[in-house]
Scaffold this active site. Structure first.
Site, PDB file in Angstrom:
ATOM      1  N   GLU A  52      32.010  14.719 -20.647  1.00  0.00           N
ATOM      2  CA  GLU A  52      32.788  14.829 -21.840  1.00  0.00           C
ATOM      3  C   GLU A  52      32.786  13.476 -22.622  1.00  0.00           C
ATOM      4  O   GLU A  52      33.753  12.607 -22.395  1.00  0.00           O
ATOM      5  CB  GLU A  52      34.331  15.011 -21.442  1.00  0.00           C
ATOM      6  CG  GLU A  52      34.758  16.505 -20.778  1.00  0.00           C
ATOM      7  CD  GLU A  52      36.164  16.757 -20.753  1.00  0.00           C
ATOM      8  OE1 GLU A  52      36.229  17.759 -21.117  1.00  0.00           O
ATOM      9  OE2 GLU A  52      36.849  16.114 -20.442  1.00  0.00           O
ATOM     10  N   SER A  85      35.700  19.723 -27.657  1.00  0.00           N
ATOM     11  CA  SER A  85      35.535  20.388 -28.792  1.00  0.00           C
ATOM     12  C   SER A  85      34.749  21.666 -28.597  1.00  0.00           C
ATOM     13  O   SER A  85      34.157  22.055 -29.674  1.00  0.00           O
ATOM     14  CB  SER A  85      35.240  19.641 -30.008  1.00  0.00           C
ATOM     15  OG  SER A  85      36.250  18.549 -30.410  1.00  0.00           O
ATOM     16  N   GLY A 119      39.073  16.741 -28.581  1.00  0.00           N
ATOM     17  CA  GLY A 119      40.264  16.878 -29.424  1.00  0.00           C
ATOM     18  C   GLY A 119      40.073  16.635 -30.802  1.00  0.00           C
ATOM     19  O   GLY A 119      40.784  16.391 -31.829  1.00  0.00           O
ATOM     20  N   ASN A 159      41.698  23.584 -19.740  1.00  0.00           N
ATOM     21  CA  ASN A 159      42.672  22.571 -19.464  1.00  0.00           C
ATOM     22  C   ASN A 159      43.672  22.385 -20.680  1.00  0.00           C
ATOM     23  O   ASN A 159      43.478  22.142 -21.751  1.00  0.00           O
ATOM     24  CB  ASN A 159      41.917  21.072 -19.636  1.00  0.00           C
ATOM     25  CG  ASN A 159      42.568  19.761 -19.615  1.00  0.00           C
ATOM     26  OD1 ASN A 159      43.883  20.104 -19.038  1.00  0.00           O
ATOM     27  ND2 ASN A 159      42.122  18.656 -19.933  1.00  0.00           N
ATOM     28  N   GLU A 198      41.592  11.247 -20.740  1.00  0.00           N
ATOM     29  CA  GLU A 198      42.872  10.789 -21.195  1.00  0.00           C
ATOM     30  C   GLU A 198      43.670   9.945 -20.223  1.00  0.00           C
ATOM     31  O   GLU A 198      44.599   9.339 -20.564  1.00  0.00           O
ATOM     32  CB  GLU A 198      43.739  12.179 -21.756  1.00  0.00           C
ATOM     33  CG  GLU A 198      43.184  12.704 -23.053  1.00  0.00           C
ATOM     34  CD  GLU A 198      43.232  13.993 -23.321  1.00  0.00           C
ATOM     35  OE1 GLU A 198      44.178  14.846 -22.571  1.00  0.00           O
ATOM     36  OE2 GLU A 198      42.549  14.571 -24.261  1.00  0.00           O
ATOM     37  N   HIS A 220      39.805  12.458 -16.043  1.00  0.00           N
ATOM     38  CA  HIS A 220      39.765  12.685 -17.307  1.00  0.00           C
ATOM     39  C   HIS A 220      39.900  11.596 -18.206  1.00  0.00           C
ATOM     40  O   HIS A 220      40.818  10.742 -17.859  1.00  0.00           O
ATOM     41  CB  HIS A 220      41.033  13.951 -17.697  1.00  0.00           C
ATOM     42  CG  HIS A 220      40.716  14.722 -18.861  1.00  0.00           C
ATOM     43  ND1 HIS A 220      41.038  13.808 -20.044  1.00  0.00           N
ATOM     44  CD2 HIS A 220      40.033  15.766 -19.427  1.00  0.00           C
ATOM     45  CE1 HIS A 220      40.750  14.923 -21.120  1.00  0.00           C
ATOM     46  NE2 HIS A 220      40.065  15.985 -20.713  1.00  0.00           N
ATOM     47  N   LYS A 276      46.354  20.775 -20.753  1.00  0.00           N
ATOM     48  CA  LYS A 276      47.081  19.513 -21.057  1.00  0.00           C
ATOM     49  C   LYS A 276      48.605  19.795 -20.843  1.00  0.00           C
ATOM     50  O   LYS A 276      48.880  20.529 -20.134  1.00  0.00           O
ATOM     51  CB  LYS A 276      46.463  18.926 -22.265  1.00  0.00           C
ATOM     52  CG  LYS A 276      45.090  18.811 -22.189  1.00  0.00           C
ATOM     53  CD  LYS A 276      44.090  17.942 -23.316  1.00  0.00           C
ATOM     54  CE  LYS A 276      42.874  18.018 -23.341  1.00  0.00           C
ATOM     55  NZ  LYS A 276      42.329  17.351 -24.336  1.00  0.00           N
TER      56      LYS A 276
HETATM   57  P1  PGA Z   1      39.082  19.738 -26.322  1.00  0.00           P
HETATM   58  O1  PGA Z   1      39.312  19.004 -24.909  1.00  0.00           O
HETATM   59  O2  PGA Z   1      38.305  20.922 -25.883  1.00  0.00           O
HETATM   60  O3  PGA Z   1      40.368  19.903 -27.027  1.00  0.00           O
HETATM   61  O4  PGA Z   1      38.105  18.634 -27.122  1.00  0.00           O
HETATM   62  C1  PGA Z   1      38.456  18.999 -23.606  1.00  0.00           C
HETATM   63  C2  PGA Z   1      39.000  18.241 -22.791  1.00  0.00           C
HETATM   64  O5  PGA Z   1      39.966  17.372 -22.795  1.00  0.00           O
HETATM   65  O6  PGA Z   1      38.868  18.672 -21.308  1.00  0.00           O
END
Ligand code: PGA
Length: 257
Positions: free
Chosen positions: A167, A211, A173, A9, A99, A97, A11
């Site tokens: 997640e 992460s 993140g 992803n 976010e 997701h 983003k």
């Molecule tokens: P990250 O993001 O690996 O940077 O923690 C995962 C995601 O948002 O799908």
């Protein structure tokens, strides 16, 4: 058990030059790894999709969208429909997701509509669910997961495919990965909820995200309850993402023995 999926992803990151370099590096570095190419999925920002699909097609990796509209078409400025993603060459699309849930206030009901649209367009939705730190600390993780799963999962025909991604919001993140025991417990919970809802859902892949990086991917992917990983930050670094693909390939080799 089927081969494990590795989804990147990206983003809202990267420019054309960086993406060109990243893909070239990744193709070069993973060329010698005997990995299931159709099990690697790249989700770039919309505007780079037609560029990325051109490159992925020669390498056998799949394209995914990061989100889709809850509507089929119409006066919805800024929205992209699931059908449009399908036409451009996507096979997967992320829905729900954290976010999107957090910054765009997406509810379970809305995510459910998006998942419905994805299925209608013939895409494989990747339904993302996960608890916040506050919810975890209040001991609500399993309840939140159950509510999110059941309330945001669209009705699925037996021939349609979907994927669930666990997640934990506090692990996205932050560099703070969930513990192996926590991942195992939540994945077992999700798998049993899926089977309770329909015995045919026994084979629905459940991915972990939050992460994931080159250091922890092997241990996470070695868990029987984990059917793949959804990777954000580390998917933008060629060396890290190559290590993750190699870890998935090694686990897949064992599964296929
Ligand atoms: P990250 O993001 O690996 O940077 O923690 C995962 C995601 O948002 O799908």
């Amino acid at each position: 058990m089927t081969s494990k999926l590795t989804i990147a992803n990206w983003k809202m990151n990267g420019n054309l030059e960086q993406i060109r370099n990243l893909l070239s590096q990744l193709f070069q570095d993973t060329a010698q790894i005997a990995h299931s190419r159709e099990k690697v999925v790249i989700c770039p920002p919309y505007c780079y999709q037609s560029f990325v699909i051109g490159r992925l097609a020669e390498f056998g990796w799949q394209l995914g969208g990061q989100d889709c509209s809850r509507y089929t078409s119409g006066a919805y400025t800024g929205e992209i429909s699931a059908e449009m993603l399908k036409v451009i060459g996507c096979r997967y699309v992320l829905v729900g997701h954290s976010e999107r849930r957090q910054h765009h206030h997406e509810s379970n009901a809305l995510v459910r509509q998006k998942m419905q649209q994805a299925l209608k367009a013939g895409l494989t939705p990747v339904l993302c669910i996960g608890e916040t730190l506050q919810e975890r600390e209040a001991g609500l993780t399993l309840k939140i997961i159950e509510n999110q799963l059941y309330e945001s999962m669209a009705e699925v025909n037996t021939e349609q495919e979907f994927v669930v991604a666990y997640e934990p919001v506090w692990a996205i993140g932050t560099g703070r990965v969930a513990g192996i025991q926590d991942i195992t417990q939540v994945h077992q919970h999700i798998k049993s909820l899926l089977v309770q809802s329909n015995p045919l859902f026994e084979s629905i892949p459940v991915l972990y995200g939050g992460s994931v990086n080159g250091q922890n991917a092997r241990e996470i992917l070695s868990l029987g309850e984990v059917d793949g990983v959804l990777v954000g930050g580390a998917s933008l670094k060629a060396d890290e993402f190559t290590t993750i693909i190699a870890a998935a390939a090694q686990t897949n080799e064992k599964i296929n023995l």
